[in-house]
Motif scaffolding. Sequence first.
Motif: not given
Lengths: 156, 597
Positions: B395, B403, B423, B510, B514
């Motif tokens: 992360q 992630c 990210s 996030p 994911t």
Amino acid sequence: MSDAAMKENMEKLEDFIQKHKNQKGALIPILHEAQELFGYIPEEVQKRIAEVLHIPAAEIFGVATFYSRFTLTPRGKHTISVCLGTACYVKNSKGVLERLEEELNVKTGGTTADGKFTLEATRCLGCCGLAPVMMIGEDVYGKLVPDDIPDIVKKY
Amino acid sequence: MEMYRSHVMICRGTGCTSSNSEQIAKNFEEEIKKHGLEKEVVVERTGCFGLCALGPVVIIYPEASFYSMVKPEDVEEIVKEHLVKGRIVKRLLYAESVEENRLKALEEVDFFKKQVRVALRNCGIINPENIDEYIAFDGYKALEKVLTKMTPAEVIDTVKRSGLRGRGGAGFPTGMKWEFASKSVNDQKYVLCNADEGDPGAFMDRSVLEGDPHSILEAMTIAGYAIGASQGYIYCRAEYPIAVKRLGIAIGQARLYGLLGDNIMGTGFKFDIELRLGAGAFVCGEETALIASVEGQRGMPRPRPPFPANKGLFAKPTILNNVETYANIPVIFNKGPEWFASMGTEKSKGTKVFALGGKISNTGLVEIPMGTSLREVIYEIGGGCPNGKKFKAVQTGGPSGGCIPEEHLDSPIDYESLAALGSIIGSGGMIVMDEDNCMVDIARFFMDFIVDESCGKCTPCREGTKRMLEILERITEGKGEEGDLDKLESLAKNIKNAALCGLGQTAPNPVLSTIRYFRDEYEAHIKDKKCPAGVCKELLNYFIIADKCKGCGICAKNCPQQCISGQPKTPYTIDSSKCIKCGVCMQKCPFKAIIRK
């Protein structure tokens, strides 16, 4: 807090306010000082700051409640802060926190009935090498597992 | 300065201090005195060496013996053996640093080999509470050059040519920011330093402030000269007491030496710095919120424009840079912008500090040239996941980041590559997760953080993140429904497009990352009501392994629901329909016969 201690702290705070009142953006430094002296920010303190700085008391209440460092209620003798930062979280700091709730019979954010402990969750204490971490007052406990909790709490 | 034959460097960064390094330092001083070595050996309290996993760390020069996990009671032996008799105490050495009875140079150790320490150049080398040591390591030399030999326009041009981009997260070119503020005409301008490092799992700014505070003061003064400001503010987290104390000492020393104040180095240039403490609000990392907080208000962002470069603190032109950005500035002037720009990739120059944490062997701070691959950082420097566990994701960028799974570990670390993976570099937190971490739970964790820290000013962030959290909570509790993922994605899109500030605009990252890489894990929760990693409590069932159970009955006695039954000396069973999944039976079983899956 006894009346005498209260009065003494009020005087100390008054000195601080007088010294800083003409500084730009003095409110937050003054609230820090009040939190440090009293352990929380009592209503009469907010009113006094309002008078000297000529800021409405409602605005001071707004600032004091916005920041998590300032509290409006008295705290326990020891504050337990369990780190719920990411590094600690992935290493089961939630389990540590749950064990503390169980052991002290208090919810996170609350103070024990005997006024001894305030239990808090905090975001990252910045010592991720020791994860999972908690602090009791100034003491740091690292690399915890939930089973460590009963023995540590007994020390206080 | 005195000459000493040995220097004992003791880390007084936060990690090592928390494991008692101050006591170790005191013991060293005492033992050294006992042996009458005060004139030959000096004890230095330094900033972070980086390898926090092995703290407390003590390094003794000139041998560069790297003692790890030192305890206060080990000090007597180190002094007696190493400092008196010259025999290194092998049992305390960091195992990696010893090779066939030879002590490796620190640069040869895997953890340090690939690192290039620019922002961290003085951390662990100098005593941060002594300005003379900073000056001895080229400190304030850049400021002298800037004030006596360069015009403000030349200063800005140098920063622009270095290619330095903001290290706080957004990666905006620093030189351009300075140029905007310099062109803004006003009688008063301000220089701000964002030291409100709020990302959980990031502690690089803390280490710079604790290990090398003067570099920040020097850089801010240079910035002041460049844009024409006479006042600076450092906004530092109150949760960092050591950093606050050392900044205070550094400001005092700089004023005493005439490096801050009315007539800096006799050039007539005037600049001073004041320290302001944050009060625990993550959103204050956003520039307009930070400005509001320094002004004494609730730390809430406001729409831009006007940008702070035109109308910032107290409505005056203001520049705001992050700690690590400033830490690079003096070196750029000492070694030249071309030197700095020679490191890194085409669009991301220089180095970046990362805080490695989570399920990784060498937890700590690492500084690497931009463009290094994630794999090199995690495996070669970080040593991979401990206990033979399988790597699952890393992360980056904290609550604004995402992630990244195994298949993308060969990507270079730079602003653009990480953005393409969903990210961001962010402030530089890098948390490694292994097979025991549930990605849905991690997404829920970050959303919970955001809901807690959202200031509440704009609706998309205040309400939208709350709805996302509710859906994620349902999924982790086994109440997920078909269509939840679509709902999450559409909410995420709307929040990203409509939120007022960076906090809201990046908050869905996030969750989105994911879902992108671990959709099967979400589906296992929603469709099969299973948590493959074994984290989500409500989705787990407890079982007694018949072969291991001795029939002692301790579990049945402790079960608050009385849902465990059986006959003594024969295997017991758990009635899953009544079980509340408290886990007491598993804790109490002396034979480890109870599992959770």
